[in-house]
Motif scaffolding. Structure first.
Motif, mmCIF file in Angstrom:
data_model
loop_
_atom_site.group_PDB
_atom_site.id
_atom_site.type_symbol
_atom_site.label_atom_id
_atom_site.label_comp_id
_atom_site.label_asym_id
_atom_site.label_seq_id
_atom_site.Cartn_x
_atom_site.Cartn_y
_atom_site.Cartn_z
ATOM 1 N N ASN A 3 -49.447 -54.728 -4.452
ATOM 2 C CA ASN A 3 -49.965 -53.444 -4.013
ATOM 3 C C ASN A 3 -51.017 -52.976 -5.002
ATOM 4 O O ASN A 3 -50.704 -52.680 -6.155
ATOM 5 C CB ASN A 3 -48.837 -52.405 -3.937
ATOM 6 N N VAL A 4 -52.252 -52.931 -4.552
ATOM 7 C CA VAL A 4 -53.342 -52.480 -5.408
ATOM 8 C C VAL A 4 -54.097 -51.349 -4.709
ATOM 9 O O VAL A 4 -54.026 -51.191 -3.495
ATOM 10 C CB VAL A 4 -54.330 -53.620 -5.760
ATOM 11 N N CYS A 10 -62.628 -43.914 -11.557
ATOM 12 C CA CYS A 10 -63.730 -44.853 -11.805
ATOM 13 C C CYS A 10 -63.871 -45.928 -10.726
ATOM 14 O O CYS A 10 -64.752 -46.767 -10.809
ATOM 15 C CB CYS A 10 -63.545 -45.507 -13.165
ATOM 16 N N ASP A 11 -62.957 -45.948 -9.774
ATOM 17 C CA ASP A 11 -62.979 -46.889 -8.654
ATOM 18 C C ASP A 11 -62.584 -48.319 -9.045
ATOM 19 O O ASP A 11 -62.747 -49.246 -8.273
ATOM 20 C CB ASP A 11 -64.349 -46.880 -7.967
ATOM 21 N N LYS A 12 -62.064 -48.499 -10.255
ATOM 22 C CA LYS A 12 -61.591 -49.809 -10.696
ATOM 23 C C LYS A 12 -60.307 -50.159 -9.935
ATOM 24 O O LYS A 12 -59.519 -49.283 -9.594
ATOM 25 C CB LYS A 12 -61.314 -49.739 -12.206
ATOM 26 N N VAL A 13 -60.088 -51.428 -9.651
ATOM 27 C CA VAL A 13 -58.880 -51.865 -8.955
ATOM 28 C C VAL A 13 -57.706 -51.820 -9.930
ATOM 29 O O VAL A 13 -57.779 -52.366 -11.034
ATOM 30 C CB VAL A 13 -59.056 -53.287 -8.387
ATOM 31 N N ILE A 14 -56.623 -51.147 -9.506
ATOM 32 C CA ILE A 14 -55.430 -51.006 -10.342
ATOM 33 C C ILE A 14 -54.188 -51.293 -9.498
ATOM 34 O O ILE A 14 -54.239 -51.270 -8.278
ATOM 35 C CB ILE A 14 -55.321 -49.591 -10.957
ATOM 36 N N LEU A 15 -53.079 -51.563 -10.165
ATOM 37 C CA LEU A 15 -51.805 -51.709 -9.465
ATOM 38 C C LEU A 15 -51.356 -50.332 -9.000
ATOM 39 O O LEU A 15 -51.452 -49.355 -9.738
ATOM 40 C CB LEU A 15 -50.743 -52.296 -10.392
ATOM 41 N N ARG A 16 -50.876 -50.259 -7.783
ATOM 42 C CA ARG A 16 -50.420 -48.985 -7.218
ATOM 43 C C ARG A 16 -49.143 -48.549 -7.918
ATOM 44 O O ARG A 16 -48.180 -49.300 -8.029
ATOM 45 C CB ARG A 16 -50.170 -49.142 -5.729
ATOM 46 N N ARG A 17 -49.165 -47.314 -8.428
ATOM 47 C CA ARG A 17 -47.986 -46.707 -9.050
ATOM 48 C C ARG A 17 -47.783 -45.336 -8.424
ATOM 49 O O ARG A 17 -48.727 -44.545 -8.385
ATOM 50 C CB ARG A 17 -48.180 -46.563 -10.554
ATOM 51 N N GLN A 20 -49.494 -41.872 -9.675
ATOM 52 C CA GLN A 20 -50.488 -42.146 -10.717
ATOM 53 C C GLN A 20 -51.680 -42.854 -10.092
ATOM 54 O O GLN A 20 -51.760 -44.089 -10.102
ATOM 55 C CB GLN A 20 -49.872 -42.976 -11.849
ATOM 56 N N PRO A 21 -52.654 -42.087 -9.569
ATOM 57 C CA PRO A 21 -53.803 -42.690 -8.899
ATOM 58 C C PRO A 21 -54.960 -43.059 -9.835
ATOM 59 O O PRO A 21 -56.041 -43.379 -9.379
ATOM 60 C CB PRO A 21 -54.225 -41.601 -7.917
ATOM 61 N N PHE A 22 -54.714 -43.017 -11.164
ATOM 62 C CA PHE A 22 -55.778 -43.285 -12.129
ATOM 63 C C PHE A 22 -55.441 -44.487 -12.999
ATOM 64 O O PHE A 22 -54.269 -44.743 -13.283
ATOM 65 C CB PHE A 22 -55.997 -42.077 -13.042
ATOM 66 N N CYS A 23 -56.472 -45.181 -13.461
ATOM 67 C CA CYS A 23 -56.275 -46.257 -14.434
ATOM 68 C C CYS A 23 -55.904 -45.616 -15.782
ATOM 69 O O CYS A 23 -55.994 -44.400 -15.949
ATOM 70 C CB CYS A 23 -57.529 -47.114 -14.560
ATOM 71 N N THR A 24 -55.514 -46.414 -16.728
ATOM 72 C CA THR A 24 -55.086 -45.901 -18.030
ATOM 73 C C THR A 24 -56.180 -45.089 -18.713
ATOM 74 O O THR A 24 -55.921 -44.010 -19.241
ATOM 75 C CB THR A 24 -54.655 -47.072 -18.937
ATOM 76 N N ARG A 30 -58.409 -37.646 -18.311
ATOM 77 C CA ARG A 30 -57.966 -36.479 -17.540
ATOM 78 C C ARG A 30 -56.990 -35.629 -18.362
ATOM 79 O O ARG A 30 -57.065 -34.408 -18.356
ATOM 80 C CB ARG A 30 -57.306 -36.964 -16.252
ATOM 81 N N THR A 31 -56.093 -36.268 -19.091
ATOM 82 C CA THR A 31 -55.148 -35.550 -19.947
ATOM 83 C C THR A 31 -55.894 -34.748 -21.005
ATOM 84 O O THR A 31 -55.558 -33.590 -21.266
ATOM 85 C CB THR A 31 -54.169 -36.542 -20.613
#
Length: 75
Positions: A3-4, A10-17, A20-24, A30-31
């Motif tokens: 699930n990605v 930034c529109d980078k491909v990440i694993l779906r969590r 948490q819709p953002f990369c690290t 954002r924090t």
């Protein structure tokens, strides 16, 4: 199949969590923006959005998202 999704920052491909819709990197950014917004509002409780944007160096979009998210959490 894994699930990605794309990071909403930034529109980078990440694993779906869930939740948490953002990369690290975007989550950390954002924090930091939220921290600056909160700190500025605490010091200047009557500040307008443009004041926060100009003086705290936070993008307008981030401020609007913060306001929207905060309203959603307070319901």
């Amino acid at each position: 199949m894994m699930n990605v999704e794309n990071c909403k920052g930034c529109d980078k491909v990440i694993l779906r969590r869930p939740g948490q819709p953002f990369c690290t990197a975007c989550a950390a950014s954002r924090t930091e923006e939220v921290r600056r917004i909160k700190r500025y509002i605490l010091r200047h409780p009557l500040a307008r959005i443009l004041d926060i944007h100009r003086n705290a160096g936070v993008p307008l979009k981030a401020i609007h998202e913060f306001v929207r998210d905060d309203r959603a959490q307070s319901r």
